[in-house]
Design a protein around this motif. Structure first.
Motif, short mmCIF file in Angstrom:
data_model
loop_
_atom_site.label_atom_id
_atom_site.label_comp_id
_atom_site.label_asym_id
_atom_site.label_seq_id
_atom_site.Cartn_x
_atom_site.Cartn_y
_atom_site.Cartn_z
N LYS A 21 0.83 -1.20 0.00
CA LYS A 21 0.00 0.00 0.00
C LYS A 21 0.86 1.26 0.00
O LYS A 21 1.63 1.49 0.94
N LEU A 22 0.70 2.06 -1.05
CA LEU A 22 1.34 3.37 -1.07
C LEU A 22 0.62 4.30 -0.09
O LEU A 22 1.24 5.16 0.54
N TYR A 23 -0.69 4.14 -0.01
CA TYR A 23 -1.50 4.82 1.01
C TYR A 23 -2.33 3.76 1.72
O TYR A 23 -2.88 2.87 1.09
N GLU A 24 -2.42 3.88 3.05
CA GLU A 24 -3.31 3.01 3.82
C GLU A 24 -4.27 3.87 4.61
O GLU A 24 -3.84 4.70 5.43
N LYS A 25 -5.56 3.69 4.33
CA LYS A 25 -6.62 4.49 4.96
C LYS A 25 -6.34 5.99 4.80
O LYS A 25 -6.59 6.79 5.71
N GLY A 26 -5.79 6.35 3.65
CA GLY A 26 -5.55 7.76 3.35
C GLY A 26 -4.21 8.30 3.81
O GLY A 26 -3.86 9.44 3.49
N VAL A 27 -3.41 7.52 4.52
CA VAL A 27 -2.11 7.97 5.04
C VAL A 27 -1.00 7.40 4.17
O VAL A 27 -0.93 6.19 3.94
N ARG A 28 -0.13 8.29 3.67
CA ARG A 28 0.93 7.85 2.77
C ARG A 28 1.99 7.04 3.51
O ARG A 28 2.38 7.38 4.64
N ASN A 29 2.45 5.99 2.89
CA ASN A 29 3.48 5.11 3.45
C ASN A 29 4.84 5.75 3.20
O ASN A 29 5.46 5.55 2.15
N GLU A 30 5.31 6.55 4.14
CA GLU A 30 6.55 7.29 3.94
C GLU A 30 7.77 6.38 3.87
O GLU A 30 8.77 6.73 3.26
N THR A 31 7.69 5.22 4.50
CA THR A 31 8.81 4.27 4.38
C THR A 31 8.95 3.80 2.94
O THR A 31 10.06 3.75 2.39
N LEU A 32 7.83 3.46 2.30
CA LEU A 32 7.88 3.06 0.89
C LEU A 32 8.35 4.21 0.01
O LEU A 32 9.15 4.01 -0.92
N VAL A 33 7.89 5.41 0.29
CA VAL A 33 8.33 6.57 -0.48
C VAL A 33 9.84 6.75 -0.37
O VAL A 33 10.53 7.04 -1.36
N GLU A 34 10.39 6.55 0.81
CA GLU A 34 11.83 6.69 0.99
C GLU A 34 12.59 5.58 0.27
O GLU A 34 13.67 5.81 -0.30
N VAL A 35 12.02 4.37 0.26
CA VAL A 35 12.62 3.29 -0.53
C VAL A 35 12.68 3.68 -2.01
O VAL A 35 13.70 3.46 -2.69
N ILE A 36 11.61 4.25 -2.52
CA ILE A 36 11.58 4.67 -3.92
C ILE A 36 12.65 5.72 -4.17
O ILE A 36 13.40 5.66 -5.16
#
Length: 599
Positions: A164-179
């Motif tokens: 999930k890039l977003y879960e329940k409307g909250v962005r997954n900042e760990t995944l964003v940092e991985v990207i």
């Protein structure tokens, strides 16, 4: 087929024809809105200019309700993406989730085509999905941009399913940092991902508004009936052709590593009653490079797309047939496990375009004798997909990906289309201005490839010539083919012209293979891409001499081609009718029987 019922009365809901059409139009408009939003917000030219994207609305089982008018290869795969992440997540889905899937073994088309989808909940109940997909500039693989020669899917970069890039409307900042840390162009990739998120949000909002207006049960029932209608129309058209088994085959140049080993593509089309089976099992075994094809996300999509265009072409079909899952229900697709069209995991599947284009072209070839008015001669059946890259003064990567257009074969009553993508591709050209403004490349030449379309009563379409020069040191990867095969002519039409790739054509010309992987270029070195031109349809000697003369004036063909292939004679630069008729009579008297196919 599911029938939705009124929950209180427990009876099937009947949607009147007018409401059905209104809801159908609304669904299609929502998909188009999603697509347009992605284009406006996208950072990369591949999405913004070429429209290498897909968007639509889908049922809870992944069935397509409505899709945008973008690239079919980016649309038909979305049901597979949804089913793929459903297997991973199960009921772990919530409103405002944005779910990522780009796993070729879980429904994806190929690794750089990242799908983001949002579950649509209405009054606490999951009722469908708003889905998007787009080709991203870089996902951190072994080479910048595109890949051909890599050992497995793990070398293709960041591949995820059900994350999930977003879960329940909250962005997954760990995944964003991985990207950010994994890809070469994080700013552009993250920007394009957010464009997809916005499209999902818009699609969800619009679909909920539709349910608010007409009621959940009415909308769901209409979606199902629209699919049933499309299925009935497809079955009706299939039933019109004779039962039988129809076959065709061709060859691919090589796998990108073993340059002297061609790969067979064989298509068997079996028609029985109202259904069609397409079997590619006699094709080559899977290869050790990325020149394999994801079964669900790539092969099936291409087969669906070409059969839909043959049987339900919007130009020749009087009735509008919605583009939804119902069209594909009468079609079965078979591919032997371990073949290039259904490889064993973890085989790489990055470079899949030319294989599925060839399958689509062979389906046309197999059906042409029984459907001559609904098919064309051999098309480019090719994608010359190029990526250019390098480092800027800050040692940051730049990546530019360009789609080089093919063409269509001649067709009943019309010449083939020039400089357009074939079959399941519908991407637009990359404007020269975009290249010049954003990357250290300059385009020296971009034009139609003159005098290359197969002669015929209806001429084969022309491909393009694109000549780009590096202004700094850099790399190029090319996913091409058809250096060794010419597009076939039909019913006396002559074959088209094969492809070429030439390094430094103006200084020290070097013929490159159709696939190159991270090939190094020095500043001021250049590459010329010559895209295949397509086959002619019908006897060239039956082409109107005045049309041949017009082609001459437009520099589409040369005087030599007009004389040798069309039997058209010029005297003092003008069309000579009497001499032309004499020339054509002589050509007819000296030639052998007109072949069904010419290659």
């Amino acid at each position: 087929m599911k029938t939705y019922t009124n929950e209180k009365a427990n009876v099937p809901i009947k949607v009147d024809p007018i409401t059905l059409q209104v809801i159908g139009g609304a669904l299609r408009t929502i998909a188009l809105e999603m697509s347009h939003l992605m284009q406006r917000m996208a950072y990369s030219s591949l999405i913004r200019e070429s429209e290498d994207l897909g968007a639509g609305l889908f049922a809870i089982n992944g069935d397509t309700w409505a899709e945008a008018d973008s690239t079919p290869m980016q649309l038909g795969c979305l049901p597979g993406y949804i089913r793929g992440f459903q297997e991973k997540l199960g009921d772990n889905q919530f409103p405002e989730d944005i779910i990522w899937n780009n796993d070729p073994y879980a429904g994806a088309s190929h690794a750089p085509d990242i799908s983001l989808s949002q579950p649509i909940f209405y009054k606490g109940e999951l009722v469908g999905y708003a889905g998007t997909t787009a080709h991203h500039l870089d996902i951190g693989g072994a080479q910048p941009g595109l890949l051909v020669d890599v050992p497995d899917m793990f070398a293709e970069g960041l591949i995820l399913n059900g994350v999930k890039l977003y879960e329940k409307g909250v962005r997954n900042e760990t995944l964003v940092e991985v990207i950010r840390q994994k890809v070469r162009m994080p700013h552009e990739v993250l920007g394009d991902l957010e464009a997809q998120v916005a499209a999902c949000r818009l699609g969800t909002k619009r679909y909920i508004e539709l349910m608010d207006k007409y009621g959940k049960d009415t909308v769901l029932s209409a979606c199902e009936e629209l699919m049933n209608y499309s299925e009935r129309m497809m079955r009706r058209e299939i039933a019109k052709i004779p039962d039988g088994v129809y076959e065709a085959e061709s060859w691919l140049d090589h796998d990108g590593r073993h340059l002297d080993e061609r790969l067979k593509v064989h298509v068997q089309v079996t028609k029985k009653g109202e259904e069609i089976e397409v079997d590619v099992s006699k094709s080559a075994d899977q290869v050790s490079t990325a020149f394999n094809v994801a079964y669900s996300g790539a092969l099936c999509v291409s087969v669906y797309s070409v059969l839909r265009s043959i049987f339900l072409d919007t130009y020749t079909h009087e009735e509008f047939v919605p583009a939804n899952q119902g069209v594909f229900r009468p079609i079965k697709i078979v591919a032997r496990k371990g073949s290039i069209f259904n490889p064993h995991k973890p085989a790489a599947t990055f470079s899949r375009g030319n294989q599925v284009n060839t399958v689509a072209d062979l389906i046309i070839k197999a059906l042409a004798p029984i459907m001559p008015k609904q098919t064309c001669a051999g098309s480019a059946a090719n994608i010359q997909f190029a990526s250019y890259s390098g480092l800027n003064k800050n040692n940051d990567y730049w990546v530019y990906i360009e789609v080089n257009e093919g063409s269509y074969g001649g067709r009943p009553g019309k010449d083939g289309m020039d400089a357009v993508d074939f079959s399941s591709w519908n991407t637009r050209n990359n404007p020269i201005e975009d290249l010049d403004m954003h990357v250290p490349l300059v385009c020296e030449q971009y034009e139609l490839r003159e005098d290359t379309g197969g002669a015929g009563k209806y001429r084969g379409g022309l491909g393009i010539v694109r000549w780009n020069r590096f202004l700094t040191d850099g790399f190029m990867t090319m996913e091409g083919d058809k250096h060794t095969v010419r597009p076939w002519g039909y019913q006396g039409g002559l074959p088209g012209t094969s492809a070429n790739l030439i390094k430094n054509p103006d200084t020290a010309p070097e013929e490159l293979p159709s696939k190159i992987n991270g090939h190094r270029f020095k500043a001021q070195e250049s590459v010329k891409i010559l895209v295949p031109s397509s086959g002619g349809y019908g006897d060239p000697l039956e082409r109107d001499p005045n049309q041949v003369y017009e082609d001459l004036l437009d520099e589409m063909i040369s005087p030599e081609t007009a004389f040798s292939d069309y039997g058209v004679v010029l005297t003092d630069g003008k069309l000579d009718g009497k001499a032309t008729e004499s020339r054509r009579e002589a050509l007819r008297a000296n030639r052998k029987e007109i072949p069904v196919y010419s290659e």
